[in-house]
Design an enzyme around this catalytic site. Structure first.
Site, PDB file in Angstrom:
ATOM      1  N   GLN A  31       0.762  -1.135   0.036  1.00  0.00           N
ATOM      2  CA  GLN A  31      -0.053  -0.124   0.093  1.00  0.00           C
ATOM      3  C   GLN A  31       0.810   1.182   0.083  1.00  0.00           C
ATOM      4  OE1 GLN A  31      -2.616  -1.219   3.450  1.00  0.00           O
ATOM      5  NE2 GLN A  31      -0.533  -1.956   4.606  1.00  0.00           N
ATOM      6  N   HIS A  62      -7.911   3.465  20.188  1.00  0.00           N
ATOM      7  CA  HIS A  62      -7.058   2.544  20.673  1.00  0.00           C
ATOM      8  C   HIS A  62      -7.680   1.869  22.031  1.00  0.00           C
ATOM      9  CE1 HIS A  62      -4.171   3.620  17.545  1.00  0.00           C
ATOM     10  NE2 HIS A  62      -4.658   2.579  17.129  1.00  0.00           N
ATOM     11  N   ASP A  86       0.261   0.370  13.213  1.00  0.00           N
ATOM     12  CA  ASP A  86       0.800   1.350  14.040  1.00  0.00           C
ATOM     13  C   ASP A  86       1.190   0.909  15.323  1.00  0.00           C
ATOM     14  OD1 ASP A  86      -1.666   1.854  15.398  1.00  0.00           O
ATOM     15  OD2 ASP A  86      -2.612   2.130  13.545  1.00  0.00           O
ATOM     16  N   GLU A 106      -0.062  -8.980  11.221  1.00  0.00           N
ATOM     17  CA  GLU A 106       0.051  -7.718  10.214  1.00  0.00           C
ATOM     18  C   GLU A 106       0.347  -8.019   8.741  1.00  0.00           C
ATOM     19  OE1 GLU A 106      -0.932  -4.068  10.337  1.00  0.00           O
ATOM     20  OE2 GLU A 106       0.014  -4.579   8.422  1.00  0.00           O
ATOM     21  N   ASP A 156      -8.052  -4.584  14.108  1.00  0.00           N
ATOM     22  CA  ASP A 156      -7.922  -3.246  13.871  1.00  0.00           C
ATOM     23  C   ASP A 156      -7.369  -3.159  12.567  1.00  0.00           C
ATOM     24  OD1 ASP A 156      -7.039  -0.778  13.921  1.00  0.00           O
ATOM     25  OD2 ASP A 156      -5.317  -1.176  15.035  1.00  0.00           O
ATOM     26  N   SER A 157      -8.273  -3.338  11.573  1.00  0.00           N
ATOM     27  CA  SER A 157      -7.911  -3.430  10.105  1.00  0.00           C
ATOM     28  C   SER A 157      -8.253  -2.088   9.055  1.00  0.00           C
ATOM     29  CB  SER A 157      -9.184  -4.460   9.512  1.00  0.00           C
ATOM     30  OG  SER A 157     -10.398  -3.671   9.806  1.00  0.00           O
ATOM     31  N   THR A 158      -7.667  -1.949   8.159  1.00  0.00           N
ATOM     32  CA  THR A 158      -7.958  -1.027   7.217  1.00  0.00           C
ATOM     33  C   THR A 158      -9.754  -0.956   6.722  1.00  0.00           C
ATOM     34  OG1 THR A 158      -7.180  -2.224   5.605  1.00  0.00           O
ATOM     35  CG2 THR A 158      -5.519  -0.591   6.400  1.00  0.00           C
ATOM     36  N   PRO A 163      -6.180  -4.898   0.722  1.00  0.00           N
ATOM     37  CA  PRO A 163      -5.718  -6.001   1.623  1.00  0.00           C
ATOM     38  C   PRO A 163      -6.756  -6.259   2.897  1.00  0.00           C
ATOM     39  CG  PRO A 163      -4.152  -4.100   1.998  1.00  0.00           C
ATOM     40  CD  PRO A 163      -4.874  -4.074   0.733  1.00  0.00           C
TER      41      PRO A 163
HETATM   42  N1  SAM Z   1      -7.504   2.267  12.971  1.00  0.00           N
HETATM   43  C1  SAM Z   1      -7.199   2.341  11.399  1.00  0.00           C
HETATM   44  C2  SAM Z   1      -8.706   2.470  10.886  1.00  0.00           C
HETATM   45  O1  SAM Z   1      -9.690   2.259  11.570  1.00  0.00           O
HETATM   46  O2  SAM Z   1      -8.678   2.676   9.766  1.00  0.00           O
HETATM   47  C3  SAM Z   1      -6.474   0.838  11.067  1.00  0.00           C
HETATM   48  C4  SAM Z   1      -5.196   0.996  11.315  1.00  0.00           C
HETATM   49  S1  SAM Z   1      -4.005  -0.297  11.366  1.00  0.00           S
HETATM   50  C5  SAM Z   1      -2.855   0.688  10.521  1.00  0.00           C
HETATM   51  C6  SAM Z   1      -4.628  -1.299   9.965  1.00  0.00           C
HETATM   52  C7  SAM Z   1      -3.592  -2.303   9.379  1.00  0.00           C
HETATM   53  O3  SAM Z   1      -4.293  -3.420   8.945  1.00  0.00           O
HETATM   54  C8  SAM Z   1      -2.588  -1.709   8.603  1.00  0.00           C
HETATM   55  O4  SAM Z   1      -1.305  -1.750   9.142  1.00  0.00           O
HETATM   56  C9  SAM Z   1      -2.890  -3.056   7.457  1.00  0.00           C
HETATM   57  O5  SAM Z   1      -1.328  -3.167   6.801  1.00  0.00           O
HETATM   58  C10 SAM Z   1      -3.218  -4.127   8.068  1.00  0.00           C
HETATM   59  N2  SAM Z   1      -4.063  -4.851   7.444  1.00  0.00           N
HETATM   60  C11 SAM Z   1      -4.818  -4.616   6.176  1.00  0.00           C
HETATM   61  N3  SAM Z   1      -5.096  -5.889   5.698  1.00  0.00           N
HETATM   62  C12 SAM Z   1      -4.777  -6.903   6.394  1.00  0.00           C
HETATM   63  C13 SAM Z   1      -4.825  -8.241   6.327  1.00  0.00           C
HETATM   64  N4  SAM Z   1      -5.472  -8.960   5.125  1.00  0.00           N
HETATM   65  N5  SAM Z   1      -4.446  -9.011   7.566  1.00  0.00           N
HETATM   66  C14 SAM Z   1      -3.482  -8.460   8.325  1.00  0.00           C
HETATM   67  N6  SAM Z   1      -3.523  -7.046   8.350  1.00  0.00           N
HETATM   68  C15 SAM Z   1      -3.963  -6.405   7.375  1.00  0.00           C
END
Ligand code: SAM
Length: 282
Positions: A31, A62, A86, A106, A156-158, A163
């Protein structure tokens, strides 16, 4: 020179944040990662143009994602975090001395490395904690093959694009449920219902089919614009959601943690839903 950075998450609604200084702008193999400085929010991290976390309000998200299920459980020792690169969620979870092990899965090592360097105000020393087992893998692949069991699973996903999409699928929720100990709790981030109603609707439909107790709770996070955001809640033990205030206060005090948003009264009130959200949650 400052410029405005527009978030590209919603089809019909855009917000913009003033970037006083771009600190980082690069692509990992998963990304595009941008970090900039904003006078109100501090450092702001975006992935693929979507705000992930900000120094100014990360504590709200958090704390509510970590402390609410951990204190509702009351005896959690093992926690699984999916996503959360993060490190802010990890840092909150590790504040509980009763937590013996956290596995964090992650997908993007680049986000973790980057956060350790540029967002240490958020992750602090969490990635150096010996209780952490950090796995760089896709969350769905991990839960599908996982033989361990966890008292609390936190997603805590995107958002459900790129992804992160698989982390909103019924298959993922079913496999994540299988990773729970009896009476364990699954909590997911489910976006802002006013703008992302289908996300909550679909998750709640899946949770109701999977869990004896399925619900959602709310917190208002300023940088996730459009109203309160929803967290999905699934557990085989309905009592975990109905822990009385006196018990929550006792557990909170005993934990020794200090919080800026979470407290036991907010914990209980977070499950009260405005009608438009209750309708989506079904
Ligand atoms: N708090 C944030 C929000 O609500 O938008 C999410 C923050 S956190 C940075 C999201 C994380 O999920 C990212 O670091 C991303 O790389 C991870 N991520 C995305 N898809 C994923 C997957 N399939 N498996 C594991 N981690 C994943």
């Amino acid at each position: 020179m400052s410029r405005w950075i527009e978030e590209s998450l919603h089809a019909d609604f855009r917000t913009a944040l003033k970037a006083d200084k771009i600190l980082y702008d690069s692509e990992t193999d998963k990304q595009r990662l941008v970090l900039f400085e904003n006078a109100t929010f501090g450092r702001v991290l975006t992935l693929d143009g979507v705000v992930q976390t900000t120094e100014g309000d990360e504590y709200i998200y958090h704390e509510m994602l970590a402390h609410l299920p951990v204190l509702a459980h009351g005896a959690a020792k093992k926690v699984l975090i999916v996503g959360g690169g993060d490190g802010g969620l990890l840092e909150e979870v590790l504040k509980h001395s009763g937590i013996e092990k956290v596995t964090q899965v992650e997908i993007d090592a680049g986000v973790v490395d980057f956060s350790r360097q540029y967002l240490s105000s958020i992750c602090k020393a969490a990635y150096d904690d010996p209780r952490l087992d950090l796995v760089i893998a896709d969350g769905l692949d991990f839960v599908a093959q996982c033989a361990e069991r966890y008292d609390v699973v936190l997603v805590d996903s995107t958002d459900p694009i790129g992804p992160g999409e698989v982390l909103f699928s019924e298959t993922f929720y079913g496999k994540a449920k299988d990773c729970l100990t009896p009476g364990g709790i699954l909590v997911t981030q489910n976006g802002v219902p006013f703008l992302q109603g289908d996300e909550l609707k679909n998750t709640m439909r899946a949770f109701k089919a999977l869990f004896a107790d399925a619900a959602c709770y709310l917190a208002t996070v300023p940088s996730y614009t459009g109203g309160p955001m929803a967290f999905g809640w699934g557990s085989g033990d309905a009592a975990k959601r109905r822990v009385d205030l006196a018990t929550l206060k006792r557990r909170y005090k005993a934990s020794g943690i200090t919080t800026r948003y979470y407290n036991p009264a907010v914990h209980q009130a977070a499950f009260a839903l405005p009608n438009y959200i209750a309708e989506l949650a079904g």
